[in-house]
Design an enzyme around this catalytic site. Structure first.
Site, mmCIF file in Angstrom:
data_model
loop_
_atom_site.group_PDB
_atom_site.id
_atom_site.type_symbol
_atom_site.label_atom_id
_atom_site.label_comp_id
_atom_site.label_asym_id
_atom_site.label_seq_id
_atom_site.Cartn_x
_atom_site.Cartn_y
_atom_site.Cartn_z
ATOM 1 N N GLU A 1 1.019 -1.022 -0.026
ATOM 2 C CA GLU A 1 -0.104 -0.090 0.085
ATOM 3 C C GLU A 1 0.913 1.226 0.139
ATOM 4 O O GLU A 1 0.572 2.458 0.657
ATOM 5 C CB GLU A 1 -0.933 0.059 1.440
HETATM 6 C C1 ACM Z 1 -2.038 -5.440 3.817
HETATM 7 O O1 ACM Z 1 -3.390 -5.841 4.203
HETATM 8 N N1 ACM Z 1 -2.150 -4.003 3.539
HETATM 9 C C2 ACM Z 1 -0.926 -6.341 3.914
#
Ligand code: ACM
Length: 521
Positions: free
Chosen positions: A333
């Site tokens: 992310e």
């Molecule tokens: C995640 O759930 N951002 C690895």
């Protein structure tokens, strides 16, 4: 308080509506426990009702050289409830014994074992202490659940007779605890280690740093812990592990044959570091502290040399206190890091991990970079096509499977679940058990799968009871998917074996979710 939460009214109604076939519920032939009930399901198990073994005050534990640690652990498990001395001896000299033996059996590999229970004794054989330890976890389940009581219980202690030959499908069966969103004290982590070890989990991934808090002492950047560790989600109290406390957790995990993989998430999920040290920001200004649960807004400054001094220091100190081979560098992310910068960052950071003698693991986004073949991307998406993960697998990288819609323990069971999130899915017990690691991602088959991991993110999780309620009963299902042969995979059989685990959890004080999908005893 360790009382299970009440099942929702809707769940009670549906359980009553389904009803139970009277014959199945009252089947007199079904023994209370059997080698065929073990979770995770063994490769092969054959019950022998005439081969039950009774523990007595005269039983000894005999241990080969190299088996002493497991023998002491077993003794520690059996003594409180039995009150028996159970001395550990080198040879039993004809006295009834549980004997732990090390040998060379090509069938069972490094973590497998052969367990035989007969009227004269119990023999457990393995090639390694790891294998003996996993065999002991099966042996525990052949004793009455009262064996986990902390005080002496006056009763007979019968080990269910029969034999088991067993070894894992995949080398890595993991659990992750996010200690960044909420902090969990060392004793809470140790409690979870004991709870997961009984299902043959062999890896504990600690998510040590995120936007809301930094949880590990770094001596060359001391304020990361002392300042960046103060915060947690929703303004709750933070905390951090000193390096000594971390090493103590790592050693405790090792005593349960579990390897700790520490994670420093970067280049995103770094707000706690960047609010603590102004120089980690491109404009040289510290960002404000954040204790909300947004994701994807933070990024280390990719063009700044100080960023790599920071990473080098953190990785060097963490590598020095981590005996396991792998360091987890996050990488998920990173929406605030431009794609080209992300690749630049990976190209600079992965060699730093290698420089300090460790291998790289990270969330599957790291597969967008050119990985060394030893690197293990951890897949957390919903399955199907993923070009960079498939390409990494084709180049020889092993992939760790943590699909969010099946394996994330922070997902709610149903809309009424008081804890957790639902962005990936609602994950009832059957859903968490209903997937196969080797047919989840296109181009990633049996040989490319490193194993499975059940992550527990803790935005909504604050206590050990909360951890238990989300992990149980789903964690044993993920453990079984990682350990047991695919041929044993069967929901109807699993739910019956799972039901028989509940009395153990009650004795152990585990606050589990009484899913209406399982006929709890
Ligand atoms: C995640 O759930 N951002 C690895």
């Amino acid at each position: 308080m360790r009382l299970s939460r009440a099942v929702s009214t809707a769940a009670i109604v549906s359980l009553t509506a389904v009803g139970l076939p009277a014959a199945a519920a009252a089947s007199p032939a079904a023994p209370e426990r059997s080698v065929t009930d073990v979770v995770p399901a063994p490769v092969s198990a054959k019950a022998d009702p005439r081969g039950d073994f009774k523990l007595t005050p005269f039983t000894v534990i005999s241990a080969d050289r190299g088996a002493g640690q497991v023998a002491d652990y077993l003794r520690g498990l059996l003594r409180p409830a039995t009150g028996y001395p159970l001395p550990v001896v080198p040879r039993s000299w004809g006295v009834p014994a549980i004997s732990l033996q090390l040998g060379h059996d090509a069938r069972i590999g490094t973590e497998g074992y052969e367990l035989k229970v007969g009227r004269d004794g119990v023999s457990l054989k393995a090639n390694t202490a790891d294998g003996l330890f996993e065999g002991v976890q099966s042996l525990r389940q052949l004793l009455p659940s009262a064996i986990d009581a902390k005080r002496v219980q006056h009763r007979t202690w019968t080990v269910a007779g029969g034999s088991i030959l067993d070894y894992p499908r995949f080398g890595e069966r993991g659990a992750m605890l996010d200690v960044a969103r909420h902090f969990f004290k060392p004793d809470q982590v140790k409690l979870y280690i004991d709870q997961i070890a009984q299902y043959k989990i062999n890896t504990l991934h600690l998510h040590l740093a995120d936007d809301q808090g930094w949880r590990i002492e770094i001596k060359s950047w001391p304020k990361l812990a002392t300042v960046g560790g103060k915060t947690a989600v929703d303004g709750d109290p933070g905390g951090y592990y000193t390096q000594k406390q971390y090493q103590d957790i790592v050693a405790y995990a090792a005593s349960r044959h579990i390897t700790v993989i520490p994670e420093i998430d970067m280049p995103g999920h770094t707000n706690a570091a960047q609010s603590t040290y102004a120089e980690l920001n491109c404009d040289g200004k510290a960002v404000p502290v954040r204790t909300d649960t947004e994701v994807g807004y933070s990024s280390l400054c990719i063009s700044s040399p100080i960023t790599y001094k920071f990473v080098d220091d953190v990785v060097r100190e963490l590598a020095a206190i981590t005996p396991g081979q792998y360091l987890h560098i996050g990488g998920d992310e990173a929406h605030a890091t431009p794609p080209a910068d992300y690749l630049t960052f990976q190209q600079k950071v992965q060699p730093i991990v290698a420089k300090y003698g460790k291998k790289v693991t990270g969330w599957h986004e790291i597969a967008k970079s050119t990985l060394p073949v030893s690197a293990v991307p951890q897949y957390w998406d919903f399955g199907g096509d993923n070009e960079s993960v498939a390409a990494a697998a084709a180049r020889g990288n092993k992939i760790l499977m943590s699909p969010a819609n099946y394996a994330y323990l922070d997902m709610k069971y149903n809309p009424e679940t008081p804890l957790g999130q639902d962005w990936a899915a609602l994950v009832e017990v059957k859903d968490g058990y209903g997937w196969d690691p080797a047919s989840l991602v296109t181009g990633v088959g049996e040989k490319q799968v490193a194993g499975v991991e059940a992550p527990l993110w803790t935005e909504t999780i604050r206590t050990s009871d909360d951890i238990e309620y989300m992990a149980f009963p789903r964690l044993p299902g993920i453990a079984e998917i990682g350990w047991s042969p695919k041929s044993t995979h069967n929901w109807d059989a699993y739910r019956q074996r799972l039901a028989k685990q509940a009395p153990r959890w009650v004795t152990q004080g585990i606050d589990f979710y009484r899913s209406p999908q399982v006929d709890w005893k």
